[in-house]
Design an enzyme around this catalytic site. Sequence first.
Site, PDB file in Angstrom:
ATOM      1  N   GLY A   1       0.831  -1.187   0.000  1.00  0.00           N
ATOM      2  CA  GLY A   1       0.000   0.000   0.000  1.00  0.00           C
ATOM      3  C   GLY A   1       0.870   1.243   0.000  1.00  0.00           C
ATOM      4  O   GLY A   1       2.015   1.220  -0.437  1.00  0.00           O
ATOM      5  N   CYS A   2       0.325   2.309   0.527  1.00  0.00           N
ATOM      6  CA  CYS A   2       1.049   3.580   0.577  1.00  0.00           C
ATOM      7  C   CYS A   2       2.370   3.403   1.316  1.00  0.00           C
ATOM      8  O   CYS A   2       2.406   2.890   2.430  1.00  0.00           O
ATOM      9  CB  CYS A   2       0.184   4.613   1.289  1.00  0.00           C
ATOM     10  SG  CYS A   2       0.999   6.193   1.534  1.00  0.00           S
ATOM     11  N   PHE A   3       3.451   3.830   0.705  1.00  0.00           N
ATOM     12  CA  PHE A   3       4.759   3.639   1.346  1.00  0.00           C
ATOM     13  C   PHE A   3       4.892   4.441   2.634  1.00  0.00           C
ATOM     14  O   PHE A   3       5.694   4.110   3.487  1.00  0.00           O
ATOM     15  CB  PHE A   3       5.939   3.873   0.411  1.00  0.00           C
ATOM     16  CG  PHE A   3       5.912   5.109  -0.454  1.00  0.00           C
ATOM     17  CD1 PHE A   3       5.382   6.317  -0.051  1.00  0.00           C
ATOM     18  CD2 PHE A   3       6.472   5.039  -1.718  1.00  0.00           C
ATOM     19  CE1 PHE A   3       5.395   7.432  -0.864  1.00  0.00           C
ATOM     20  CE2 PHE A   3       6.499   6.156  -2.551  1.00  0.00           C
ATOM     21  CZ  PHE A   3       5.952   7.350  -2.112  1.00  0.00           C
ATOM     22  N   TRP A   4       4.100   5.485   2.806  1.00  0.00           N
ATOM     23  CA  TRP A   4       4.151   6.249   4.048  1.00  0.00           C
ATOM     24  C   TRP A   4       3.872   5.352   5.252  1.00  0.00           C
ATOM     25  O   TRP A   4       4.461   5.527   6.314  1.00  0.00           O
ATOM     26  CB  TRP A   4       3.112   7.359   4.050  1.00  0.00           C
ATOM     27  CG  TRP A   4       3.335   8.474   3.090  1.00  0.00           C
ATOM     28  CD1 TRP A   4       4.459   8.768   2.385  1.00  0.00           C
ATOM     29  CD2 TRP A   4       2.375   9.459   2.737  1.00  0.00           C
ATOM     30  NE1 TRP A   4       4.256   9.883   1.617  1.00  0.00           N
ATOM     31  CE2 TRP A   4       2.979  10.327   1.817  1.00  0.00           C
ATOM     32  CE3 TRP A   4       1.057   9.702   3.109  1.00  0.00           C
ATOM     33  CZ2 TRP A   4       2.313  11.418   1.271  1.00  0.00           C
ATOM     34  CZ3 TRP A   4       0.397  10.778   2.567  1.00  0.00           C
ATOM     35  CH2 TRP A   4       1.027  11.634   1.658  1.00  0.00           C
TER      36      TRP A   4
END
Length: 177
Positions: A11-14
């Site tokens: 998913g979002c790398f954050w």
Amino acid sequence: MAEDTAIFAGGCFWCMVEPFDTRPGIKKVVSGYTGGHVENPTYEEVCSHTTGHTEAVQITFDPTIISYKELVDIYWQQTDPTDAMGQFQDRGDSYRPVIFVNSPVQRKIAEASKNVLSESGKFSDPIVTQIEDAKPFYPAEEYHQDFYKKDPLRHEMEEAGGREQFKRKYWENSSFK
């Protein structure tokens, strides 16, 4: 000092940085893009779904302190391994869950771990996370690096988009290793 790398997409790398960054033996965690066919893609290009890239994190670690198997176990506990085309509120191929392996040893460990998870009965749906050979990794723009430290409120909002509830439901009291 020994050094190795691991690359995970979930998913979002954050949301994939902090769970690794805070562990002993981790030297650095870099947000970036991998798996596609465009060299040095930008965030906007990856979001256009035309590059073939997936948002991922590249983890540099000391294998004498934390093993690749331990990293894979941490990875599973950050993702929904039954969702092939995104993670939580992040949808599309650039958010697909993938373990990118750098060696036959990493592949063997990742595949064995996936098999154990599949056979555990923890999930009623099949485990669809892919295990693929690593391709060139391109660091994301600076404003994406260490995002959980730079913008904690926005990072919390990303986590609140279903990831935290999922993690609590499936992993909070888990004995999976």
